[in-house]
Enzyme design. Structure first.
Site, PDB file in Angstrom:
ATOM      1  N   ASP A 172       0.843  -1.188   0.000  1.00  0.00           N
ATOM      2  CA  ASP A 172       0.000   0.000   0.000  1.00  0.00           C
ATOM      3  C   ASP A 172       0.890   1.256   0.000  1.00  0.00           C
ATOM      4  OD1 ASP A 172      -2.240   1.686   0.472  1.00  0.00           O
ATOM      5  OD2 ASP A 172      -1.864   1.575   2.632  1.00  0.00           O
ATOM      6  N   ASP A 205      -0.196   4.988   0.944  1.00  0.00           N
ATOM      7  CA  ASP A 205      -0.362   5.961   2.042  1.00  0.00           C
ATOM      8  C   ASP A 205      -0.346   5.280   3.408  1.00  0.00           C
ATOM      9  OD1 ASP A 205      -0.670   8.158   0.313  1.00  0.00           O
ATOM     10  OD2 ASP A 205      -2.705   7.460  -0.117  1.00  0.00           O
ATOM     11  N   ASP A 215      -1.871  -0.565   5.901  1.00  0.00           N
ATOM     12  CA  ASP A 215      -2.172  -0.054   7.244  1.00  0.00           C
ATOM     13  C   ASP A 215      -3.673  -0.045   7.531  1.00  0.00           C
ATOM     14  OD1 ASP A 215      -2.431   2.014   5.293  1.00  0.00           O
ATOM     15  OD2 ASP A 215      -2.485   3.499   6.902  1.00  0.00           O
TER      16      ASP A 215
HETATM   17 MG   LIG Z   1      -2.836   3.081   3.563  1.00  0.00          MG
END
Ligand SMILES: [Mg+2]
Length: 179
Positions: free
Chosen positions: A6, A8, A137
């Site tokens: 991922d 961000d 995240d």
């Molecule tokens: Mg993310």
């Protein structure tokens, strides 16, 4: 291994970028520190009345482009590639895509090199993408399919309520290379 990563909150430090930009506005509402974050969605940490002002920060021009890399991220990606793994960036853009999408590409070119943009997968549904692992995240990554990848949580204060394998770019070798 094919490893989806991922962007961000894992490679690009969205949190720091927001904090700096919010403080720069001089708004009297204090910035919510990362350690106090409990919700994955940053805007939910602020009063509803401030939502437009919060969103204006990351909807704005140059926000995504200028994010700092997460500590150790670039080094880890280069190490994974050198170890022979097939690393792809798998990112879900904002619905307000105007600056976010092109600037995500600019960010990757700046920090990982032009050739790495071939490794960008931009999708709203990561379950449609195959891989061995997804490092993300977001506490729970769902979509229309049952994913082929195993989700490894990139550790952040706002995802600690979820059980499961987790790592940071300081610990990835101990987690990923024995996974
Ligand atoms: Mg993310």
């Amino acid at each position: 291994m094919l490893i989806l990563v991922d962007q961000d909150g894992v490679l690009a430090d969205f949190e720091l970028g927001f904090q700096v930009a919010w403080k720069a506005t001089g708004h009297p509402h204090p910035v919510v520190p990362l350690d106090a974050r409990r919700s994955f969605r940053l805007r939910e940490e602020y009063p509803v009345a401030l939502r437009e002002q919060v969103e204006a920060i990351y909807h704005g021009v140059d926000f995504y482009k200028n994010l700092q890399p997460v500590d150790g991220a670039i080094h880890a990606i280069n190490d994974l590639m050198e170890l022979g793994h097939d690393v792809r960036i798998c990112t879900s853009p904002l619905s307000f895509y105007k600056y976010c999408v092109p600037e995500k590409y600019e960010w990757v070119e700046r920090h990982l090199g032009y050739a790495f943009i071939q490794r960008m997968i931009v999708t709203k549904d990561k379950t449609l993408v195959n891989g061995d692992f997804l490092i993300d995240d977001k506490p729970e990554v769902t979509g229309v399919w049952s994913p082929t990848w195993t989700h490894i949580i990139y550790d952040q204060p706002y995802n600690r309520q979820v059980e499961g394998k987790r790592l940071t770019w300081q610990s990835w070798r101990n987690v990923l290379l024995v996974a």
